[in-house]
Design an enzyme around this catalytic site. Structure first.
Site, mmCIF file in Angstrom:
data_model
loop_
_atom_site.group_PDB
_atom_site.id
_atom_site.type_symbol
_atom_site.label_atom_id
_atom_site.label_comp_id
_atom_site.label_asym_id
_atom_site.label_seq_id
_atom_site.Cartn_x
_atom_site.Cartn_y
_atom_site.Cartn_z
ATOM 1 N N GLY A 1 0.794 -1.230 0.000
ATOM 2 C CA GLY A 1 0.000 0.000 0.000
ATOM 3 C C GLY A 1 0.820 1.269 0.000
ATOM 4 O O GLY A 1 0.352 2.303 0.492
ATOM 5 N N THR B 1 1.561 3.189 -2.512
ATOM 6 C CA THR B 1 0.942 4.197 -3.373
ATOM 7 C C THR B 1 -0.209 4.889 -2.662
ATOM 8 O O THR B 1 -0.350 6.111 -2.703
ATOM 9 C CB THR B 1 0.460 3.551 -4.684
ATOM 10 N N LYS C 1 7.738 9.094 -8.388
ATOM 11 C CA LYS C 1 7.936 7.646 -8.379
ATOM 12 C C LYS C 1 9.364 7.357 -8.811
ATOM 13 O O LYS C 1 9.815 7.829 -9.850
ATOM 14 C CB LYS C 1 6.938 6.978 -9.331
ATOM 15 N N ALA D 1 9.843 1.379 -5.434
ATOM 16 C CA ALA D 1 9.237 0.262 -6.163
ATOM 17 C C ALA D 1 9.542 -1.018 -5.391
ATOM 18 O O ALA D 1 10.709 -1.385 -5.241
ATOM 19 C CB ALA D 1 9.796 0.177 -7.576
#
Length: 239
Positions: A14, A16, A37, A124
């Site tokens: 979670g 994001t 990002k 990431a």
């Protein structure tokens, strides 16, 4: 201006959602904030132009923030590297026959810092995911000296994964800015309510003892549509 790195104890934890909710809460405090990002994999390519699309997580951030895509999203400043293969960045880049140059990411972050008070940089996967064959995510973050926001949950194994992540952050001399508990796995088969409650208590006590300046926060429960009807309020000294 400050950069905070948002990571998690594993993929699909979670990050994001947390990044977008933090950005929204900061906006509501009047803070000029943008999200970035580090690298996005699993991005669709436009069938007509052949160009890579905007990073999916950036789109989600803007939706959670309640704002449209920004010019820095359109020109890819907020995510310079995007790949089709949904895999670790080092593999996705190799399959695309590209070389990921972290200087490009650093330059993009600095450009964002010139226009925003806070940049929330979402990673990431987990902390030790390789960006390239030679460089782990956390080693890049250590080079930049960014404080880390770590997202966790209450599923079985979270205590172990959280402590390992905190040890990795500490070993590189980085500050643990926050640990954020996400209810994302509350209804998962591997989540037991007693284990989840014990996990919260244990991690709160561990953080108080070993990282006393770090924030402990809990995200609002995420609805089926990916949003929440509950306000997420940050402490005034969050940034």
């Amino acid at each position: 201006m400050s950069v905070l790195f948002v990571s998690g104890i594993d993929t699909d934890i979670g990050k994001t959602y947390a990044t977008g909710m933090i950005a929204k809460a900061l906006m509501e405090q009047g803070v000029n904030v943008i999200t970035q990002k580090l690298v996005q994999t699993g991005v669709a390519r436009d069938l007509i132009s052949g160009k890579m699309g905007i990073a999916d997580d950036i789109i989600t951030h803007r939706q959670l923030m309640g704002i449209p895509l920004q010019p820095c999203d359109i020109d890819s400043t907020t995510c310079p590297y995007r790949y089709e293969k949904p895999a670790s960045p080092h593999l996705s880049a190799a399959l695309a026959s590209e070389i990921l140059n972290t200087d490009v990411i650093t330059s993009a972050t600095k450009n964002l810092q010139a226009d925003y008070k806070v940049v929330l940089l979402e990673g990431a996967g987990g902390l030790l995911v390789p960006i390239t064959e030679q460089l782990l995510t956390l080693d890049y973050i250590a080079k930049q000296g960014y404080p880390v926001i770590l997202v966790t949950s209450g599923r079985l194994g979270s205590i172990n994964h959280t402590l390992l992540s905190l040890e990795a952050i500490k070993s590189r001399g980085l500050d643990v800015h926050s640990v954020i508990y996400n209810h994302i796995h509350d209804n998962a088969a591997q989540t037991d309510t007693e284990i989840a409650a014990s996990t919260i208590k244990f991690l709160q006590n561990y953080l108080a003892e070993h990282h006393p300046t770090a924030h402990w926060l809990a995200l609002p429960v995420q609805e089926d549509n990916g949003f929440s009807n509950t306000d997420f309020i940050l402490p005034q000294n969050f940034v």
